[in-house]
Design a protein around this motif. Structure first.
Motif, short mmCIF file in Angstrom:
data_model
loop_
_atom_site.label_atom_id
_atom_site.label_comp_id
_atom_site.label_asym_id
_atom_site.label_seq_id
_atom_site.Cartn_x
_atom_site.Cartn_y
_atom_site.Cartn_z
N ASP A 160 -1.54 -1.71 -26.67
CA ASP A 160 -0.66 -1.16 -25.64
C ASP A 160 0.76 -1.32 -26.16
N LEU A 161 1.50 -0.22 -26.20
CA LEU A 161 2.83 -0.25 -26.80
C LEU A 161 3.76 0.71 -26.09
N ASN A 162 5.04 0.55 -26.36
CA ASN A 162 6.04 1.51 -25.92
C ASN A 162 6.55 2.24 -27.14
N ILE A 163 6.73 3.55 -26.99
CA ILE A 163 7.41 4.32 -28.04
C ILE A 163 8.62 4.97 -27.38
N SER A 164 9.71 5.06 -28.14
CA SER A 164 10.96 5.58 -27.59
C SER A 164 11.51 6.69 -28.47
N ARG A 165 12.22 7.60 -27.81
CA ARG A 165 12.83 8.74 -28.51
C ARG A 165 13.97 8.24 -29.39
#
Length: 138
Positions: free
Chosen positions: A82-87
């Motif tokens: 589970d991760l966050n990806i950002s622009r």
């Protein structure tokens, strides 16, 4: 004599069961891994590249946080992350980008966006195969 053998068998099985219950590692079961694990970093980067190849966004996204990570040995190695990806500020059409690490995240504003993602990345090294399933939501 048969009663003693049964009692001994019950005691042995109970001891084995207690040992398994207190053991942290169960063969074939997912186990938690540290967010600083080197192989995990490559898996997370692969998930971001997978997202970038699938999305229609004009900008590239890169991993910004690892929330939870597990590894499971099942006919290869399955990473459950589970991760966050950002622009980032890097546009997809810019062919001079060598690595996502060189891309800065978007500053606060209307272009800033972070997605929460769940990735299952299955590595099968002897077949030189990687299979990725990625689900993201804003």
């Amino acid at each position: 004599m048969m009663g003693v053998k049964r009692l001994l068998l019950v005691c042995v099985l109970a001891a084995l069961g207690a040992g398994l219950a207190t053991s942290r590692l169960v063969p074939g079961a997912p186990s938690n891994i540290s967010s600083s694990d080197r192989s995990l970093h490559q898996v997370v980067l692969d998930a971001a590249y997978f997202y970038n190849n699938q999305s229609n966004d004009a900008f590239l996204f890169k991993p910004s946080a690892i929330l939870r990570a597990q590894r499971q040995v099942v006919r290869g190695i399955l990473y459950i992350v589970d991760l966050n990806i950002s622009r980032t500020v890097c546009r997809k059409r810019n062919v001079n980008i060598v690595h996502l690490s060189s891309c800065q995240l978007q500053p606060a504003g209307r272009l800033q966006q972070t997605l929460q993602c769940h990735a299952d990345v299955w590595l099968i090294p002897w077949q030189k195969q990687t299979k990725t399933a990625l689900f993201c939501k804003p």
